[in-house]
Design an enzyme around this catalytic site. Structure first.
Site, mmCIF file in Angstrom:
data_model
loop_
_atom_site.group_PDB
_atom_site.id
_atom_site.type_symbol
_atom_site.label_atom_id
_atom_site.label_comp_id
_atom_site.label_asym_id
_atom_site.label_seq_id
_atom_site.Cartn_x
_atom_site.Cartn_y
_atom_site.Cartn_z
ATOM 1 N N CYS A 139 5.277 9.802 -0.272
ATOM 2 C CA CYS A 139 3.983 9.217 0.090
ATOM 3 C C CYS A 139 2.814 9.950 -0.562
ATOM 4 O O CYS A 139 1.670 9.812 -0.136
ATOM 5 C CB CYS A 139 3.819 9.150 1.603
ATOM 6 S SG CYS A 139 5.139 8.230 2.406
ATOM 7 N N GLY A 197 4.103 1.121 4.693
ATOM 8 C CA GLY A 197 3.430 0.581 3.519
ATOM 9 C C GLY A 197 3.449 -0.929 3.639
ATOM 10 O O GLY A 197 4.519 -1.527 3.720
ATOM 11 N N GLY A 252 0.834 -1.192 0.000
ATOM 12 C CA GLY A 252 0.000 0.000 0.000
ATOM 13 C C GLY A 252 0.870 1.244 0.000
ATOM 14 O O GLY A 252 2.081 1.190 0.203
#
Length: 192
Positions: free
Chosen positions: A175, A146, A79
């Site tokens: 990010c 992440g 992610g």
């Protein structure tokens, strides 16, 4: 009774090698009948930019520009958006079966954030969470998170900027968060 995770300190390693190690340990978790221990891989990477699954914006031209800086570039299944990993940064890849703790990704990310906040507190740095994932000192990000989860087995993890050369972050929007800075333990403590 608490769970015990093995710690694997691998030193400095390329991102590609660490990714192969994560995949190997993840596969062992998925095929084992319970004899596999949870593992925390502690690593410091050679310079690399990584992009998470939500990042579709990075053209070959942008990738080539980042590669020209002397860093590797990888698109990953974690992610989050783009970040940098490199010397002076502690990267931790927990390869865990969340069924042994609490089968919740939200809970897991919260636990990572709180652990990093506690570490910062030990160093007299007041860190906190924000609406953005990760750990912050005011509006400066000190730790990126992440992760990836498959059948409750986690891969990827966190990157705590210890004495990282923050110049690497100036070539990206870390990010994907506009208008925020990146910081490190060194910068906050004003010492190596």
């Amino acid at each position: 009774m608490g769970r015990i995770a093995k710690i694997l300190q691998v030193g400095r390693m390329t991102y590609e090698s660490a990714l192969k190690l994560q995949k190997l340990l993840e596969a062992h978790h998925k095929t084992s009948k319970g004899g596999i221990h949870d593992v925390l891989i502690l690593v410091e990477h050679t310079p690399v930019y990584t992009v998470g699954i939500r990042s579709k914006d990075y053209s070959k031209e942008v990738e080539d520009k980042l590669l020209s800086l002397g860093a590797d570039f990888y698109r990953t299944n974690r992610g989050g958006l783009i970040t940098f990993h490199g010397p002076g940064q502690l990267v931790v890849y927990p390869i865990l079966n969340l069924k042994n703790y609490q089968p919740s990704i939200r809970w897991y990310v919260s636990q990572i954030e709180q652990t990093v906040i506690d570490v910062c507190k030990e160093l007299d740095i007041e860190a906190e969470t924000s609406p953005h994932t990760g750990v912050w000192v005011e509006d400066r990000k000190i730790c990126a998170i992440g992760i990836h989860g498959s059948r409750y087995i986690t891969t990827h993890g966190l990157a705590l900027n210890c004495n990282t050369d923050l110049e690497w972050f100036s070539h990206i929007v870390p990010c994907g968060i506009e208008g925020k800075e990146v910081t490190s333990l060194t910068k906050e403590l004003k010492k190596e």
